[in-house]
Design a protein around this motif. Structure first.
Motif, short mmCIF file in Angstrom:
data_model
loop_
_atom_site.label_atom_id
_atom_site.label_comp_id
_atom_site.label_asym_id
_atom_site.label_seq_id
_atom_site.Cartn_x
_atom_site.Cartn_y
_atom_site.Cartn_z
N GLU A 16 0.81 -1.21 0.00
CA GLU A 16 0.00 0.00 0.00
C GLU A 16 0.85 1.27 0.00
OE1 GLU A 16 -2.30 -3.15 2.33
OE2 GLU A 16 -0.23 -2.52 2.06
N ILE A 17 2.08 1.19 0.50
CA ILE A 17 2.91 2.40 0.63
C ILE A 17 4.24 2.31 -0.10
CG2 ILE A 17 1.84 2.95 2.86
CD1 ILE A 17 4.58 2.07 4.11
N VAL A 18 4.54 1.17 -0.70
CA VAL A 18 5.84 0.95 -1.37
C VAL A 18 5.60 0.54 -2.82
CG1 VAL A 18 7.87 -0.53 -1.46
CG2 VAL A 18 7.05 0.31 0.75
N PRO A 229 2.35 -6.91 11.18
CA PRO A 229 3.00 -6.38 12.39
C PRO A 229 3.83 -5.13 12.11
CG PRO A 229 3.27 -8.76 12.26
CD PRO A 229 2.73 -8.31 10.94
N ILE A 230 3.74 -4.17 13.04
CA ILE A 230 4.55 -2.95 12.99
C ILE A 230 5.35 -2.93 14.28
CG2 ILE A 230 4.53 -0.43 12.89
CD1 ILE A 230 1.81 -0.65 11.44
N ILE A 231 6.66 -3.19 14.18
CA ILE A 231 7.48 -3.29 15.38
C ILE A 231 8.64 -2.31 15.31
CG2 ILE A 231 6.84 -5.67 15.88
CD1 ILE A 231 9.39 -6.63 14.61
N ALA A 232 9.05 -1.86 16.48
CA ALA A 232 10.17 -0.92 16.60
C ALA A 232 10.80 -1.11 17.97
CB ALA A 232 9.69 0.51 16.41
N ASP A 233 11.90 -0.40 18.21
CA ASP A 233 12.63 -0.56 19.47
C ASP A 233 11.81 -0.13 20.67
OD1 ASP A 233 14.83 -1.54 18.14
OD2 ASP A 233 15.83 0.41 18.01
N THR A 234 10.95 0.88 20.48
CA THR A 234 10.07 1.33 21.57
C THR A 234 8.64 1.34 21.07
OG1 THR A 234 10.12 3.69 21.00
CG2 THR A 234 11.92 2.84 22.39
N GLU A 235 7.70 1.27 22.01
CA GLU A 235 6.29 1.31 21.64
C GLU A 235 5.95 2.64 20.96
OE1 GLU A 235 1.86 0.63 23.62
OE2 GLU A 235 3.65 0.69 24.89
N LYS A 236 6.51 3.72 21.47
CA LYS A 236 6.26 5.03 20.89
C LYS A 236 6.69 5.07 19.42
CE LYS A 236 7.26 9.97 21.69
NZ LYS A 236 7.95 10.29 20.42
N GLN A 237 7.86 4.54 19.12
CA GLN A 237 8.34 4.52 17.74
C GLN A 237 7.45 3.66 16.85
OE1 GLN A 237 12.32 3.12 18.52
NE2 GLN A 237 13.22 5.18 18.45
N ALA A 238 6.95 2.57 17.40
CA ALA A 238 6.08 1.69 16.62
C ALA A 238 4.79 2.40 16.24
CB ALA A 238 5.79 0.41 17.39
N TRP A 239 4.18 3.11 17.20
CA TRP A 239 2.94 3.82 16.90
C TRP A 239 3.21 5.00 15.95
CZ3 TRP A 239 -1.54 1.76 17.20
CH2 TRP A 239 -1.82 0.80 18.18
N GLU A 240 4.37 5.60 16.08
CA GLU A 240 4.72 6.67 15.14
C GLU A 240 4.84 6.11 13.72
OE1 GLU A 240 8.29 8.20 16.83
OE2 GLU A 240 7.24 9.63 18.16
N ARG A 241 5.40 4.92 13.60
CA ARG A 241 5.50 4.31 12.28
C ARG A 241 4.11 3.97 11.73
NH1 ARG A 241 7.44 -1.46 10.09
NH2 ARG A 241 7.52 -0.88 7.89
N ALA A 242 3.22 3.51 12.59
CA ALA A 242 1.85 3.23 12.15
C ALA A 242 1.19 4.50 11.61
CB ALA A 242 1.03 2.65 13.30
N ALA A 243 1.38 5.60 12.31
CA ALA A 243 0.81 6.87 11.84
C ALA A 243 1.42 7.29 10.51
CB ALA A 243 1.04 7.95 12.89
N ASP A 244 2.71 7.07 10.34
CA ASP A 244 3.37 7.41 9.07
C ASP A 244 2.83 6.54 7.94
OD1 ASP A 244 4.92 9.33 10.28
OD2 ASP A 244 6.70 8.04 10.49
N ILE A 245 2.60 5.27 8.21
CA ILE A 245 2.07 4.37 7.18
C ILE A 245 0.70 4.84 6.72
CG2 ILE A 245 1.13 2.03 6.85
CD1 ILE A 245 3.51 1.06 8.61
N GLU A 246 -0.17 5.18 7.69
CA GLU A 246 -1.51 5.63 7.32
C GLU A 246 -1.44 6.95 6.54
OE1 GLU A 246 -5.93 6.53 9.20
OE2 GLU A 246 -4.25 6.07 10.54
#
Length: 375
Positions: A16-18, A229-246
């Motif tokens: 969807e984004i790539v 799955p959207i995973i990152a080193d911290t939960e905050k970074q993971a949710w930030e990546r989810a927002a970027d994807i959307e």
């Protein structure tokens, strides 16, 4: 129960984004993706099927040619090839790969998309055809002598195959769909039932419905659930990546809308009333995402909301440990197969193999040891 992981290999790099990057069939991408999945300890990869996509069997064959262990879950629509021909095609590839093939039978979730291949049956007719189709396929895989068949959709005389599955008996068949018709076909015919990622309560209810229906047929099934799955080193970074994807997805949708383009199954295209999927699985995702985009702490439906639940589009968001714990909760429902694919296909495949799959397997092993000690 042993846990199993299924990845995703497409004909070229595209989500969807790539992308899309490369030609419509990119042999190098198929090879690279297949090898990364095998090295990441995935058990199988799904090869999808759409009315405008490269042939799933041939893409799977190329992926198999560069791997030695990786299994292949090949999406296949009944009705576009004779069931006896399909049985021989799958059995041939199964022998060429030393038994690495499974079939994922799909009936389609959008009437317009199906009509592009000349299929104008109703939903109920498609499921009835699928059930008859699978019966014939299985009979050809299992028969040592010619057989006849006469029913609503197919009439055969002297059907017989010189090529049978690599292992005695049938190639594994997966089926999906949340409608009563889909569950009836699953209960009677399938070895595995595939559902899209839903909140734990909804997933548990669906598993119970399917398990009960199969039990009435004297059958047991393997259950598979799909996540992005959207995973990152911290939960905050993971949710930030989810927002970027959307945000990226919605920007692409707006660009497509301004161009006036409508694609039935192209990633990154905003659904319209004409292209919105009407299958029950998509309707369930539409209803879930209408309640909000966060469920059960980690389940995120932002992409499902943007795409109208058109396909596997729900995510588990967090650190590798947090997402692994979430997957363990689904395992406790009796779901032992996880189909996971990322929004950045190459990078996410590597990340899942390094950070997520080992953690889930360790948690499942610990769970099994605890259960054994209590018993």
């Amino acid at each position: 129960m042993p846990v199993e992981f299924i990845g995703y290999v497409s004909a070229r790099e595209q989500t969807e984004i790539v992308g899309p990057f490369g030609p419509a069939v990119d042999p190098v991408y198929i090879e690279s993706s297949a090898l990364l999945h095998e090295r990441g300890d995935f058990d199988r990869v799904l090869v999808a099927f759409h009315s405008n996509s490269p042939d799933s069997l041939l893409v799977a064959q190329h992926a198999a040619s560069v791997t030695t262990r990786l299994g292949l879950l090949i999406a296949h629509r009944p009705g576009f090839a004779s069931p006896t021909l399909a049985a021989r095609q799958f059995a041939t590839l199964d022998n060429l790969t030393n038994g690495r093939v499974a079939m994922h039978v799909i009936t389609g979730g959008n009437d317009l998309e199906l009509q592009a291949d000349g299929d104008h049956l109703t939903k109920a007719e498609r499921y009835a055809r699928a059930a008859e189709y699978i019966r014939i396929v299985r009979r050809e895989w299992e028969s040592s002598t010619p057989f006849d068949h006469t029913d609503k959709f197919y009439r055969l005389h002297g059907a017989n195959s010189a090529i049978l599955p690599h292992k005695s008996g049938s190639i594994p068949i997966y089926f999906g769909g949340a409608s009563e018709e889909a569950i009836a076909v699953t209960a009677e015919q399938a070895d595995g039932y595939a559902l899209w990622g839903e909140p734990l309560d909804e997933a548990a209810q669906l598993v119970h419905r399917v398990r009960t229906a199969a039990g009435k047929q004297g059958r047991t099934l393997r259950f598979s659930i799909s996540f992005r799955p959207i995973i990152a080193d911290t939960e905050k970074q993971a949710w930030e990546r989810a927002a970027d994807i959307e945000a990226t997805l919605r920007a692409r949708q707006e660009h497509e809308r301004e161009k006036g383009g409508i694609a039935l199954d192209r990633p990154g295209t905003r659904p319209t009333p004409e292209t919105l999927p009407t299958n029950e699985g998509s309707r369930r995702l539409q209803a879930i995402s209408s309640r909000g985009t966060r469920h059960d702490e980690r389940l995120w439906t932002g992409v499902a909301q943007a795409t109208g639940g058109r396909w596997n589009s729900t995510s588990l968001v967090g650190t590798p440990d947090q997402v692994a714990e979430s997957l363990l909760r689904y395992y406790r429902l009796g779901i032992e197969t996880f189909l996971i694919r990322g929004f950045d296909p190459i990078a996410d495949t590597v990340l899942y193999g390094r950070e997520l799959i080992p953690r889930v397997k360790a948690l499942v092993a610990q769970e099994e040891r605890c259960s054994a000690s209590v018993a």
